[in-house]
Design an enzyme around this catalytic site. Structure first.
Site, PDB file in Angstrom:
ATOM      1  N   ALA A  56       0.867  -1.199   0.000  1.00 49.44           N
ATOM      2  CA  ALA A  56       0.000   0.000   0.000  1.00 49.44           C
ATOM      3  C   ALA A  56       0.898   1.241   0.000  1.00 49.44           C
ATOM      4  O   ALA A  56       0.756   2.138   0.836  1.00 49.44           O
ATOM      5  CB  ALA A  56      -0.966  -0.015   1.183  1.00 49.44           C
ATOM      6  N   HIS A  94       6.978   5.884   1.511  1.00 46.37           N
ATOM      7  CA  HIS A  94       7.787   4.693   1.199  1.00 46.37           C
ATOM      8  C   HIS A  94       8.739   4.981   0.037  1.00 46.37           C
ATOM      9  O   HIS A  94       9.898   4.545   0.045  1.00 46.37           O
ATOM     10  CB  HIS A  94       6.890   3.523   0.762  1.00 46.37           C
ATOM     11  N   GLN A 132       9.103   2.389  16.522  1.00 41.65           N
ATOM     12  CA  GLN A 132       9.564   1.246  15.724  1.00 41.65           C
ATOM     13  C   GLN A 132      11.034   1.414  15.341  1.00 41.65           C
ATOM     14  O   GLN A 132      11.834   0.473  15.410  1.00 41.65           O
ATOM     15  CB  GLN A 132       8.710   1.116  14.472  1.00 41.65           C
TER      16      GLN A 132
HETATM   17  O1  PAF Z   1       6.593  -0.100   9.122  1.00 45.29           O
HETATM   18  C1  PAF Z   1       6.148  -1.114   8.544  1.00 45.29           C
HETATM   19  O2  PAF Z   1       5.562  -1.045   7.475  1.00 45.29           O
HETATM   20  C2  PAF Z   1       6.323  -2.472   9.197  1.00 45.29           C
HETATM   21  O3  PAF Z   1       6.205  -2.388  10.582  1.00 45.29           O
HETATM   22  C3  PAF Z   1       7.630  -3.184   8.798  1.00 45.29           C
HETATM   23  C4  PAF Z   1       8.852  -2.418   9.263  1.00 45.29           C
HETATM   24  C5  PAF Z   1       7.664  -3.360   7.290  1.00 45.29           C
HETATM   25  C6  PAF Z   1       7.677  -4.579   9.430  1.00 45.29           C
HETATM   26  O4  PAF Z   1       6.615  -5.364   9.014  1.00 45.29           O
END
Ligand code: PAF
Length: 281
Positions: free
Chosen positions: A35, A40, A156
């Site tokens: 998505a 990204h 994260q």
């Molecule tokens: O940030 C994300 O999209 C997810 O947490 C990751 C780092 C791809 C791990 O599944």
């Protein structure tokens, strides 16, 4: 435009990576759950600029969803994602099945104590174990030299940095600036779920924490500034403010020490969508 190669198995992926490494090329990985949006793509472009070869992984990791409905509803848009990645371009898309990642009998879990416990860790039990486990596996599968992660998911990023340090993984973690819409809303795959009116109100999250951070820097008490931010968000139609917290940027422990790098982090619900954001203070 050449489409990136899509690989489904670790064996195929390793074949490519071994050849690249034998030719002396550095390998960058951009882990995603698909998505894809401009946030990204900015990670992939940075990897493209800094590495000889770039892999984007697309894997909706079941282990990091504490809500099965959320996992079911998570958008899966591989064709569109591949077309976007071709514009970067990346060399390989690694899009394994859940069985390839977690085969029958799989039993290892990675837990990063401390930094994964408060905030998102408290609100989404098990989430960071799922993230830490899959990121460790993706680093192992891709044998990447560098991994690119957005600062939008600040906690994260800290979890990934800590696991790389603690497990001596030979990967350099690169944290990249949050990409925002013109009105300040942090880009997220969840934004498309906002209705029209909610989409207009959503930037209040970023505006409110930015104003609170400014007020704190100008000498207002942390508590007062945070209370005002939460009130602004509720007045703008946010159903629920889960947290707005001022924390040490690295440990994510509460911090009233302005001489150390601090981060304001927030999570709130608008129109049934959970939004998160964070900024330096
Ligand atoms: O940030 C994300 O999209 C997810 O947490 C990751 C780092 C791809 C791990 O599944």
């Amino acid at each position: 435009m050449t489409m990136p190669v899509i690989l489904r198995t670790v064996a195929e992926l390793r074949g490519h990576v071994r050849a690249w490494k034998a030719a002396g090329q550095t390998v960058g990985v951009v882990p995603t759950m698909g998505a894809l949006h401009e946030g990204h793509l900015s990670l992939a472009r940075r990897a493209r600029a800094e590495c000889g070869r770039v892999i984007t992984t697309i894997f909706v990791n079941p282990k990091q969803f504490n809500n099965p409905e959320d996992l079911k509803k998570y958008p899966r848009t591989e064709e569109a994602d591949a077309a976007l990645l071709a514009t970067v371009p990346v060399d390989v898309i690694f899009a394994p099945s859940p069985e390839e990642v977690y085969p029958e009998g799989y039993s290892t879990n990675v837990t990063v104590a401390g930094v994964s416990e408060p905030l998102e860790g408290k609100m989404r039990p098990g989430h960071f174990d799922g993230v830490a486990t899959v990121v460790t596996k993706l680093f192992g599968m891709t044998m990447a030299d560098r991994g690119y992660f957005g600062q939008k998911d600040w906690q994260q990023l800290q979890v990934v940095q800590k696991l790389v340090l603690d497990l001596n993984l030979p990967v350099q973690v690169v944290g990249c600036e949050t990409i925002r819409e013109a009105d300040g809303l942090a880009m997220s795959s969840r934004n498309i779920r906002l209705g029209e009116a909610a989409r207009q109100q959503a930037p209040v999250l970023y505006a409110a924490i930015t104003a609170a951070a400014d007020d704190i820097r100008a000498g207002q008490s942390d508590r007062m500034a945070i209370r005002e931010a939460a009130e602004k968000m509720r007045a703008a139609g946010f159903e629920r403010v889960e947290y707005i917290e001022l924390r040490d940027a690295g440990t994510l422990l509460p911090s009233d020490d302005p001489t150390r790098p601090r981060r304001m982090l927030a999570a709130a619900w608008l129109d049934g969508v959970r939004l998160i954001d964070n900024i330096p203070v």
